[in-house]
Write an enzyme that holds these catalytic residues in place. Structure first.
Site, PDB file in Angstrom:
ATOM      1  N   LYS A   8      36.791  38.262  32.741  1.00  0.00           N
ATOM      2  CA  LYS A   8      36.075  37.459  33.730  1.00  0.00           C
ATOM      3  C   LYS A   8      35.305  36.306  33.094  1.00  0.00           C
ATOM      4  O   LYS A   8      35.332  35.179  33.604  1.00  0.00           O
ATOM      5  CB  LYS A   8      35.129  38.350  34.539  1.00  0.00           C
ATOM      6  CG  LYS A   8      35.849  39.439  35.337  1.00  0.00           C
ATOM      7  CD  LYS A   8      36.997  38.881  36.176  1.00  0.00           C
ATOM      8  CE  LYS A   8      37.673  39.963  37.001  1.00  0.00           C
ATOM      9  NZ  LYS A   8      38.856  39.461  37.744  1.00  0.00           N
ATOM     10  N   TYR A  17      37.048  44.216  30.910  1.00  0.00           N
ATOM     11  CA  TYR A  17      36.790  43.567  32.198  1.00  0.00           C
ATOM     12  C   TYR A  17      35.891  42.347  32.007  1.00  0.00           C
ATOM     13  O   TYR A  17      36.171  41.253  32.513  1.00  0.00           O
ATOM     14  CB  TYR A  17      36.134  44.561  33.152  1.00  0.00           C
ATOM     15  CG  TYR A  17      35.989  44.045  34.566  1.00  0.00           C
ATOM     16  CD1 TYR A  17      36.948  44.321  35.526  1.00  0.00           C
ATOM     17  CD2 TYR A  17      34.882  43.283  34.936  1.00  0.00           C
ATOM     18  CE1 TYR A  17      36.822  43.844  36.821  1.00  0.00           C
ATOM     19  CE2 TYR A  17      34.738  42.800  36.226  1.00  0.00           C
ATOM     20  CZ  TYR A  17      35.713  43.084  37.166  1.00  0.00           C
ATOM     21  OH  TYR A  17      35.588  42.601  38.440  1.00  0.00           O
ATOM     22  N   THR A  39      38.842  46.358  50.460  1.00  0.00           N
ATOM     23  CA  THR A  39      40.294  46.212  50.461  1.00  0.00           C
ATOM     24  C   THR A  39      40.936  47.254  51.372  1.00  0.00           C
ATOM     25  O   THR A  39      40.287  48.196  51.827  1.00  0.00           O
ATOM     26  CB  THR A  39      40.849  46.394  49.042  1.00  0.00           C
ATOM     27  OG1 THR A  39      40.567  47.734  48.609  1.00  0.00           O
ATOM     28  CG2 THR A  39      40.226  45.398  48.077  1.00  0.00           C
TER      29      THR A  39
END
Length: 280
Positions: free
Chosen positions: A159, A155, A190
């Protein structure tokens, strides 16, 4: 006539909310995703809010499919004002597990392919249309995990790589009046998170959900940024959406002012440009 906006990975998460909010702002929204039924649902949401929807089935791990999608966009719409790179291969359950990276499935590294690499590919095909028009904005979704530990090295690499890639794209695009930024949302409420039974959420998260920003908020910020007379001064930056919104008086769709996590999760690096000769 509204802007032409391309949202990759628009069938869920931040991308879906952003796509429908761009529609609410009168845009023609090109929504890409792998599932035709999900794309039809997103297209309906865009249309219901007053936008024009152009759903395109596209697997962003397939370069040829991405090329075909952008050829279709150019042929049907003539160009692009905003590209929001949001597509990512996120295996959520495994990603958030507490184990070290070597004890998690190797497939987590997929987000460097569909995420970092796919942002490059989509930008590669969008840039010539923007350069030809002498305007445009490429925004790629990043996060505080670029500078602090968050869900592990796959991750973080995706990024951090996104931030550097957009900074370098900004240098190449600057002479043509096209901007490129890396966009940091906060924690996002979300549709999937909103639908979760509150009792199954981890301790601390349930209480903080009212502070989480909606996925629509990203579209509000990106749309305002594109219209900003100082857009090119922002180009190359990793932009914390909440901070830009506060400066510009942009609120979330529910009226709240989303918060920055700079103090607790870190702040964007300022890349040094040997081309510009100064921090960008």
């Amino acid at each position: 006539m509204g802007n032409v906006v391309v949202v990759t990975g628009a069938t869920r998460g931040l991308g879906r909310g952003a796509a429908r909010e761009f529609g609410a702002q009168g845009a023609t929204v090109v929504a890409t995703g792998r599932n035709e039924d999900d794309l039809a649902a997103v297209a309906g949401e865009i249309t219901e809010r007053g936008g024009k929807a152009v759903p395109i089935t596209c697997n962003h791990s397939d370069d040829a499919a991405v090329e075909a999608a952008f050829q279709q966009i150019e042929g049907e719409l003539g160009g692009i004002d905003i590209l929001l790179n949001n597509a990512a291969a996120v295996h959520a359950a495994e990603l958030v597990a507490p184990q070290p990276f070597w004890e998690k499935p190797l497939k987590l590294v997929d987000m460097i392919d569909v995420g970092l690499r796919s942002n490059y590919v989509a930008s590669f095909y969008a840039a010539p249309m923007m350069v030809k028009a002498g305007k445009g904005l490429i925004a790629s979704i990043s996060f505080y995990g670029a500078v602090s530990y968050f869900h592990g090295p796959a991750y973080g690499a995706a990024k951090a790589g996104t931030d550097k890639m957009m900074a370098d794209m900004a240098i190449d695009l600057a002479p043509y009046g096209v901007a490129a930024i890396s966009y940091w949302p906060g924690f996002v409420l979300t549709d999937a998170v909103r639908a979760m039974p509150k009792e199954i959420l981890p301790p601390g998260i349930q209480e903080n959900l009212p502070n989480w920003e909606t996925p629509e908020f990203t579209a509000r910020v990106i749309n305002a940024l594109y219209s900003d007379a100082n857009l090119m001064k922002q180009s190359g930056q990793a932009l914390i959406g909440a901070e830009y919104a506060e400066c510009q008086g942009i609120s979330d769709v529910d009226g709240k002012q989303p918060i920055s996590y700079r103090k607790t999760m870190g702040s964007p690096h300022i890349p040094f440009s040997s081309v510009r000769g100064q921090p960008s």
